[in-house]
Design a protein around this motif. Structure first.
Motif, PDB file in Angstrom:
ATOM      1  N   MET A  87      28.742 -46.352  -1.943  1.00 30.71           N
ATOM      2  CA  MET A  87      28.346 -45.957  -3.299  1.00 30.71           C
ATOM      3  C   MET A  87      27.677 -47.138  -3.998  1.00 30.71           C
ATOM      4  N   PRO A  88      26.514 -46.925  -4.650  1.00 32.10           N
ATOM      5  CA  PRO A  88      25.856 -48.029  -5.356  1.00 32.10           C
ATOM      6  C   PRO A  88      26.763 -48.614  -6.439  1.00 32.10           C
ATOM      7  N   MET A  89      26.588 -49.906  -6.700  1.00 29.79           N
ATOM      8  CA  MET A  89      27.438 -50.586  -7.678  1.00 29.79           C
ATOM      9  C   MET A  89      27.320 -49.955  -9.055  1.00 29.79           C
ATOM     10  N   TRP A  90      26.095 -49.556  -9.455  1.00 28.04           N
ATOM     11  CA  TRP A  90      25.914 -49.000 -10.796  1.00 28.04           C
ATOM     12  C   TRP A  90      26.656 -47.682 -10.950  1.00 28.04           C
ATOM     13  N   LYS A  91      26.729 -46.917  -9.853  1.00 29.58           N
ATOM     14  CA  LYS A  91      27.417 -45.626  -9.922  1.00 29.58           C
ATOM     15  C   LYS A  91      28.927 -45.815 -10.009  1.00 29.58           C
ATOM     16  N   ARG A  92      29.458 -46.772  -9.248  1.00 26.91           N
ATOM     17  CA  ARG A  92      30.898 -47.050  -9.324  1.00 26.91           C
ATOM     18  C   ARG A  92      31.268 -47.570 -10.707  1.00 26.91           C
ATOM     19  N   ASN A  93      30.450 -48.483 -11.233  1.00 26.21           N
ATOM     20  CA  ASN A  93      30.704 -48.975 -12.591  1.00 26.21           C
ATOM     21  C   ASN A  93      30.639 -47.851 -13.614  1.00 26.21           C
ATOM     22  N   LEU A  94      29.706 -46.909 -13.413  1.00 26.54           N
ATOM     23  CA  LEU A  94      29.549 -45.792 -14.336  1.00 26.54           C
ATOM     24  C   LEU A  94      30.807 -44.927 -14.370  1.00 26.54           C
ATOM     25  N   ILE A  95      31.388 -44.661 -13.207  1.00 28.53           N
ATOM     26  CA  ILE A  95      32.595 -43.825 -13.137  1.00 28.53           C
ATOM     27  C   ILE A  95      33.755 -44.491 -13.882  1.00 28.53           C
ATOM     28  N   VAL A  96      33.961 -45.779 -13.611  1.00 25.82           N
ATOM     29  CA  VAL A  96      35.073 -46.501 -14.253  1.00 25.82           C
ATOM     30  C   VAL A  96      34.842 -46.612 -15.758  1.00 25.82           C
ATOM     31  N   CYS A  97      33.606 -46.941 -16.146  1.00 28.58           N
ATOM     32  CA  CYS A  97      33.302 -47.073 -17.579  1.00 28.58           C
ATOM     33  C   CYS A  97      33.424 -45.736 -18.301  1.00 28.58           C
ATOM     34  N   TRP A  98      33.041 -44.647 -17.624  1.00 28.67           N
ATOM     35  CA  TRP A  98      33.167 -43.322 -18.249  1.00 28.67           C
ATOM     36  C   TRP A  98      34.620 -43.043 -18.602  1.00 28.67           C
ATOM     37  N   PHE A  99      35.512 -43.286 -17.640  1.00 27.59           N
ATOM     38  CA  PHE A  99      36.937 -43.034 -17.899  1.00 27.59           C
ATOM     39  C   PHE A  99      37.430 -43.920 -19.038  1.00 27.59           C
ATOM     40  N   GLY A 100      37.068 -45.210 -18.989  1.00 32.53           N
ATOM     41  CA  GLY A 100      37.535 -46.131 -20.022  1.00 32.53           C
ATOM     42  C   GLY A 100      37.015 -45.766 -21.401  1.00 32.53           C
ATOM     43  N   MET A 101      35.742 -45.383 -21.489  1.00 30.81           N
ATOM     44  CA  MET A 101      35.171 -45.005 -22.787  1.00 30.81           C
ATOM     45  C   MET A 101      35.767 -43.712 -23.304  1.00 30.81           C
ATOM     46  N   PHE A 102      36.045 -42.771 -22.404  1.00 32.96           N
ATOM     47  CA  PHE A 102      36.672 -41.516 -22.823  1.00 32.96           C
ATOM     48  C   PHE A 102      38.057 -41.786 -23.419  1.00 32.96           C
ATOM     49  N   VAL A 103      38.850 -42.583 -22.708  1.00 39.41           N
ATOM     50  CA  VAL A 103      40.204 -42.892 -23.180  1.00 39.41           C
ATOM     51  C   VAL A 103      40.150 -43.676 -24.490  1.00 39.41           C
ATOM     52  N   THR A 104      39.186 -44.606 -24.599  1.00 39.39           N
ATOM     53  CA  THR A 104      39.036 -45.364 -25.846  1.00 39.39           C
ATOM     54  C   THR A 104      38.671 -44.448 -27.002  1.00 39.39           C
ATOM     55  N   GLY A 105      37.759 -43.492 -26.748  1.00 40.48           N
ATOM     56  CA  GLY A 105      37.403 -42.519 -27.779  1.00 40.48           C
ATOM     57  C   GLY A 105      38.591 -41.686 -28.222  1.00 40.48           C
ATOM     58  N   VAL A 106      39.401 -41.274 -27.243  1.00 36.98           N
ATOM     59  CA  VAL A 106      40.625 -40.531 -27.557  1.00 36.98           C
ATOM     60  C   VAL A 106      41.557 -41.394 -28.397  1.00 36.98           C
ATOM     61  N   GLY A 107      41.711 -42.652 -27.996  1.00 40.26           N
ATOM     62  CA  GLY A 107      42.609 -43.552 -28.710  1.00 40.26           C
ATOM     63  C   GLY A 107      42.188 -43.797 -30.147  1.00 40.26           C
ATOM     64  N   MET A 108      40.870 -43.821 -30.394  1.00 45.73           N
ATOM     65  CA  MET A 108      40.374 -44.046 -31.755  1.00 45.73           C
ATOM     66  C   MET A 108      40.606 -42.825 -32.644  1.00 45.73           C
ATOM     67  N   SER A 109      40.550 -41.615 -32.065  1.00 44.44           N
ATOM     68  CA  SER A 109      40.530 -40.400 -32.890  1.00 44.44           C
ATOM     69  C   SER A 109      41.764 -39.520 -32.771  1.00 44.44           C
ATOM     70  N   GLN A 110      42.629 -39.763 -31.760  1.00 45.33           N
ATOM     71  CA  GLN A 110      43.750 -38.850 -31.530  1.00 45.33           C
ATOM     72  C   GLN A 110      44.760 -38.837 -32.668  1.00 45.33           C
ATOM     73  N   ILE A 111      44.698 -39.872 -33.501  1.00 45.93           N
ATOM     74  CA  ILE A 111      45.668 -39.966 -34.596  1.00 45.93           C
ATOM     75  C   ILE A 111      45.351 -39.005 -35.737  1.00 45.93           C
ATOM     76  N   ALA A 112      44.087 -38.497 -35.799  1.00 45.30           N
ATOM     77  CA  ALA A 112      43.648 -37.714 -36.958  1.00 45.30           C
ATOM     78  C   ALA A 112      44.570 -36.542 -37.306  1.00 45.30           C
ATOM     79  N   PRO A 113      44.893 -35.625 -36.363  1.00 46.18           N
ATOM     80  CA  PRO A 113      45.697 -34.464 -36.746  1.00 46.18           C
ATOM     81  C   PRO A 113      47.180 -34.774 -36.954  1.00 46.18           C
ATOM     82  N   ILE A 114      47.667 -35.879 -36.372  1.00 39.30           N
ATOM     83  CA  ILE A 114      49.102 -36.174 -36.471  1.00 39.30           C
ATOM     84  C   ILE A 114      49.411 -37.222 -37.532  1.00 39.30           C
TER      85      ILE A 114
END
Length: 403
Positions: A1-28
């Protein structure tokens, strides 16, 4: 797998979780503030607003600082710093003894963010030109989807596992993002500029100043549009629903519909940007997004609103990757982290500004006016983009085609 694609997969997960962490507090947040000993309804609303908004204001201040650090020390160290810091701080929120400790931790959370900026810079600088649109388009889905799905995820965890456990679970996910980043992200970092530049010096070295400002404003307007409905969505769903049950669930689904559409469409529109030009996608997406806000003011039931929110998400998916693609193209590699940092600051300010705009317009005028005003902002931005971006880059594209 190309390096950019592997980095993309890991960064996608990290950014998704970070986005959740920033906003998940809103309803609670109001419920947790009450649990921490605040009983007066006005005080609950006041402390909840401060705790939610302060993270994004502080993030807007610190994002360029971490962008500069990414250019100086490398992007992977910034990813590790932000993911580990977020894991610890969000986890500690579950141990807060009073509302002031919670607000302090939310402030600290805003100060240590920077994962999204470092991810975007890493992918932008290490992905070849042929795959840049696809990579940045895919990556853009992570932060937006995490931010828009975060309230639903936070509400689900709190309802099924308890308020405190929602912080512990989110912190655990961020720790997983830290470990995967440590093990799997690879970076060939070469510092191109050893001199530390001031903001004024950085601005002087940006080759396309007018275009860069237009892209910052476009990203700000997009995030305002995404979040202008957040303060009013539950009330609007209550008015549209014929029964009082499942209001929170319906509101969460309506708000998250845009995030789901973004996940589906952004990679495809990123590829389209590579093929026909990002400036064309931005212009068309702004017009479509502005038009789609108008019928949202006239819906008769929650399901109609969800469909229109989903369609809006499809158009929004063409904006973020196209903005990032153009920033990548017009910015020297040595400044990419700092310029993306300023762009992310515009996004954080847009989140805060959108929430304030929606709440104030609904309070002073009506809920339906929120959709009209947001539509006007998007369409005005489209006019500005046409003259400042579309015509200029289209002429350049035609000139190159004639050679």
């Amino acid at each position: 797998m190309p390096m950019w694609k592997r980095n993309l997969i890991v960064c996608w997960f990290g950014m998704f979780v970070t986005g959740v962490g920033m906003s998940q507090i809103a309803p609670i947040l109001p419920l947790y503030v009450q649990q921490l000993g605040v009983n007066n309804a006005e005080s609950v609303a006041q402390f909840s607003g401060i705790a939610f908004g302060i993270t994004f204001i502080i993030s807007a201040i610190f994002s360029p600082i971490w962008g500069k650090a990414a250019d100086k020390f490398g992007r992977k160290p910034m990813l590790l710093r932000a993911s580990l810091g977020m894991a610890v701080v969000v986890g500690c929120m579950g141990f807060a003894h009073n509302v002031y400790v919670l607000i302090g931790l939310r402030l600290l959370q805003g100060a240590i963010t920077g994962y999204s900026t470092a991810c975007t810079t890493l992918i932008a600088t290490q992905t070849d030109q042929e795959h840049a649109g696809y990579a940045l388009g895919t990556l853009s889905t992570a932060n937006i989807a995490g931010s828009l799905l975060g309230p639903t995820i936070g509400g689900f965890i709190a309802e099924n596992f308890g308020l405190q456990n929602s912080f512990f679970i989110t912190g655990l996910l961020m720790m997983i993002a830290f470990v995967t980043t440590l093990l799997f992200v690879k970076e060939n970092f070469v510092r191109e500029n050893k001199k530390t530049l001031s903001i004024k010096e950085i601005w002087h070295t940006v080759p396309e100043k007018s275009l860069t400002i237009t892209l910052f404003v476009t990203f700000f307007v997009l995030t305002v549009a995404l979040y202008s409905v957040e303060p009013i969505i539950t009330v609007y769903i209550t008015k549209l629903s014929s029964h009082s049950g499942h209001i929170a669930l319906l509101a969460g689904l309506a708000f998250s519909a845009s995030g789901l559409a973004n996940i589906i469409a952004a990679p495809r529109l990123g590829k389209l940007s590579d093929r026909i030009g990002a400036h064309k996608v931005i212009f068309a997406a702004l017009i479509a997004a502005g038009i789609l806000f108008i019928p949202q003011a006239f819906v008769q039931n929650p399901w109609q609103l969800m469909v229109l929110r989903f369609l809006f998400g499809l158009t929004a998916a063409g904006l973020v990757p196209s903005v990032n693609i153009l920033i990548k193209k017009i910015t020297p590699n040595a400044l990419t982290g700092r310029v993306f940092g300023f762009n992310m600051s515009a996004g954080y300010l847009g989140v805060f500004g959108g929430a304030v705009l929606g709440g104030q317009v609904a309070a002073w005028f009506s809920i339906r006016d929120v959709f009209f005003i947001t539509s006007a902002l998007l369409l005005l931005n489209a006019v500005w983009v046409y003259f400042k971006v579309y015509k200029k880059l289209n002429n350049q594209q035609q000139a190159l085609g004639q050679k």
